[in-house]
Enzyme design. Structure first.
Site, PDB file in Angstrom:
ATOM      1  N   ASP A 114       0.851  -1.180   0.000  1.00 62.34           N
ATOM      2  CA  ASP A 114       0.000   0.000   0.000  1.00 62.34           C
ATOM      3  C   ASP A 114       0.892   1.238   0.000  1.00 62.34           C
ATOM      4  O   ASP A 114       2.093   1.162   0.241  1.00 62.34           O
ATOM      5  CB  ASP A 114      -0.984   0.002   1.173  1.00 62.34           C
ATOM      6  CG  ASP A 114      -0.310   0.055   2.527  1.00 62.34           C
ATOM      7  OD1 ASP A 114       0.710   0.761   2.685  1.00 62.34           O
ATOM      8  OD2 ASP A 114      -0.813  -0.607   3.447  1.00 62.34           O
ATOM      9  N   CYS A 115       0.296   2.358  -0.283  1.00 61.26           N
ATOM     10  CA  CYS A 115       1.051   3.592  -0.492  1.00 61.26           C
ATOM     11  C   CYS A 115       1.903   3.983   0.718  1.00 61.26           C
ATOM     12  O   CYS A 115       3.043   4.424   0.567  1.00 61.26           O
ATOM     13  CB  CYS A 115       0.090   4.718  -0.854  1.00 61.26           C
ATOM     14  SG  CYS A 115       0.946   6.115  -1.533  1.00 61.26           S
ATOM     15  N   ALA A 116       1.373   3.819   1.921  1.00 59.41           N
ATOM     16  CA  ALA A 116       2.134   4.176   3.124  1.00 59.41           C
ATOM     17  C   ALA A 116       3.412   3.349   3.221  1.00 59.41           C
ATOM     18  O   ALA A 116       4.483   3.868   3.561  1.00 59.41           O
ATOM     19  CB  ALA A 116       1.279   3.984   4.369  1.00 59.41           C
ATOM     20  N   ILE A 124       6.046   4.597   0.666  1.00 62.17           N
ATOM     21  CA  ILE A 124       6.758   5.795   1.132  1.00 62.17           C
ATOM     22  C   ILE A 124       7.758   5.428   2.226  1.00 62.17           C
ATOM     23  O   ILE A 124       8.888   5.925   2.227  1.00 62.17           O
ATOM     24  CB  ILE A 124       5.764   6.876   1.617  1.00 62.17           C
ATOM     25  CG1 ILE A 124       4.882   7.356   0.451  1.00 62.17           C
ATOM     26  CG2 ILE A 124       6.496   8.041   2.260  1.00 62.17           C
ATOM     27  CD1 ILE A 124       5.637   7.984  -0.708  1.00 62.17           C
ATOM     28  N   ASP A 130       0.393   0.406  -6.279  1.00 61.09           N
ATOM     29  CA  ASP A 130      -0.716   1.122  -5.653  1.00 61.09           C
ATOM     30  C   ASP A 130      -1.082   2.315  -6.530  1.00 61.09           C
ATOM     31  O   ASP A 130      -0.226   3.137  -6.848  1.00 61.09           O
ATOM     32  CB  ASP A 130      -0.316   1.596  -4.253  1.00 61.09           C
ATOM     33  CG  ASP A 130      -1.489   2.175  -3.470  1.00 61.09           C
ATOM     34  OD1 ASP A 130      -2.313   2.908  -4.078  1.00 61.09           O
ATOM     35  OD2 ASP A 130      -1.583   1.913  -2.271  1.00 61.09           O
TER      36      ASP A 130
END
Length: 76
Positions: free
Chosen positions: A14-16, A19, A41
Site C-alpha cells: 500500500d502507499c504508506a 513511502i 498502488d
C-alpha cells in the site's frame, strides 16, 4: 531511462509502505544517486510527487507499465 543505483520493488504494497520503503532506501544511497521505485498502488504517483516536493528530492521520471508505476528519484 536514468541509471539507478538501487531498486525498490514495492509491488503489492500500500502507499504508506511504499513511502516508508522509499525513505529507508534513500538513506542507503548517496546524494546525487538515483533510486528506481516500482509500485502498483494507484495512489503512488501522487504520493511520490508530494514526497519529492516535501523532501526536496528530485522526481526525475515517472512511467507506467501495465499496472506497475515506475519512478526514478534522485537523492539531494
Amino acid at each position: 531511462m536514468p541509471q539507478e543505483e538501487k531498486l525498490l520493488d514495492a509491488s503489492g504494497m500500500d502507499c504508506a509502505r511504499v513511502i516508508l520503503g522509499l525513505k529507508k532506501a534513500l538513506v542507503e544511497i548517496n546524494s546525487g544517486q538515483i533510486l528506481k521505485v516500482v509500485a502498483t498502488d494507484p495512489i503512488a504517483p501522487k504520493a511520490l510527487e508530494v514526497f519529492a516536493r516535501q523532501t526536496r528530492h528530485i522526481l526525475l521520471k515517472q512511467a507506467q507499465n501495465g499496472t506497475a508505476f515506475i519512478f526514478f528519484v534522485q537523492k539531494t
